[in-house]
Design an enzyme around this catalytic site. Structure first.
Site, PDB file in Angstrom:
ATOM      1  CE1 TYR A   1      -5.873  11.918  -9.583  1.00 34.36           C
ATOM      2  CE2 TYR A   1      -6.204  13.615 -11.238  1.00 34.36           C
ATOM      3  CZ  TYR A   1      -5.736  12.357 -10.884  1.00 34.36           C
ATOM      4  OH  TYR A   1      -5.147  11.560 -11.821  1.00 34.36           O
TER       5      TYR A   1
ATOM      6  CB  SER B   1      -3.093  13.863 -14.334  1.00 33.03           C
ATOM      7  OG  SER B   1      -4.322  14.369 -14.813  1.00 33.03           O
TER       8      SER B   1
ATOM      9  CE  LYS C   1      -2.137  12.068 -10.539  1.00 33.06           C
ATOM     10  NZ  LYS C   1      -1.175  10.950 -10.605  1.00 33.06           N
TER      11      LYS C   1
ATOM     12  CG  ASP D   1      -1.870   1.137   1.302  1.00 36.98           C
ATOM     13  OD1 ASP D   1      -1.681   2.122   0.548  1.00 36.98           O
ATOM     14  OD2 ASP D   1      -2.808   1.087   2.118  1.00 36.98           O
TER      15      ASP D   1
END
Length: 250
Positions: free
Chosen positions: A163, A145, A167, A64
């Site tokens: 998010y 991304s 990124k 993980d």
């Protein structure tokens, strides 16, 4: 890709989506691949998609990447068992459906930061120990991304909240890694690969309609981009590669 034949690659988030395809494509390109995931059985099942003579070159390991102790343990094991790490693909990433202003959102927000930011930081740190020790040419690839370079705002689409921040952090981290690798005087490249919308399970089921209204990439498109940057000669360093689906409106 001949320069990587029989060399060792680690792929995080290898149980599905982009990571699963990258893991299989690297094996087909001649590498020994260790796929890291929480769902280790899914990585094992990827062997069913490989030629019989290559199945033994894919190994699954439970990790993980949001947990530093997991990372330290598994990377030490990989270094000892496979004579070092030559390629690291930091692919694991999550997106949680919450707004920054929503009450009691600390758990999903921290999951995104711990996985998307601290995961690549700690995985690269541990991979670097191996790369430094063995002294071979090596390569770190961050699956970034376009959200790491801009923030798309559309009130009709699901909120991607923290998010883009995670990124954007990865974009900065990639440049910091580039500078640190140069100062280390070890032959280690770093590349940030920034795809647009990709059809994977990162979106919650209720938001899958996004693929009906926007053009999208397939995981294999991103994997081929990774193979391209890895295939460059030692004198070439592709630091940032953006890949968008044709017609993407942002």
């Amino acid at each position: 890709m001949d320069q990587w034949k029989k060399r060792t690659a680690v792929v995080t988030g290898a149980s599905s989506g982009i990571g699963a395809v990258i893991a299989k494509d690297l094996v087909k390109a001649g590498m020994i691949v260790i796929g890291l995931a929480r769902r280790v059985d899914r990585v094992e099942s990827l062997k069913n998609d490989l030629p019989a003579d290559l199945k033994e070159n894919l190994h699954a390991a439970k990790c993980d990447v949001s947990k530093e102790e997991d990372i330290v343990k598994v990377f030490a094991w990989i270094d000892a068992k496979f004579n070092g790490i030559d390629v690291l693909i930091n692919n694991a990433g999550v997106l949680r459906d919450t707004a920054l202003i929503e009450a009691n959102n600390s758990v999903p927000i921290r999951e995104v930061i711990d996985t998307n930011v601290m995961g690549p930081v700690f995985c690269t740190r541990e991979a670097y120990k191996s790369m430094e020790k063995h002294g071979r040419n090596s390569h770190v690839v961050h699956i970034n991304s376009i959200a790491g370079h801009m923030i798309y705002c559309n009130l009709e689409q699901p909120s991607i909240n923290i998010y883009p921040a995670s990124k954007h952090a990865l974009t900065a981290i990639a440049e910091i890694h580039r500078q640190e690798f140069i100062r280390s005087q070890h032959p280690i490249k770093v590349t940030s690969v920034s795809p647009g919308l990709v059809r994977t399970d990162i979106f919650a089921p209720e938001h899958k309609d996004i693929f009906k209204v926007l053009p999208f990439l397939e995981p294999g498109d991103v994997s081929q981009s990774v193979l391209y940057v890895l295939s460059t000669p030692p004198r070439v360093a592709i630091h940032e590669l953006t890949i968008k689906p044709f017609g993407e409106p942002f």
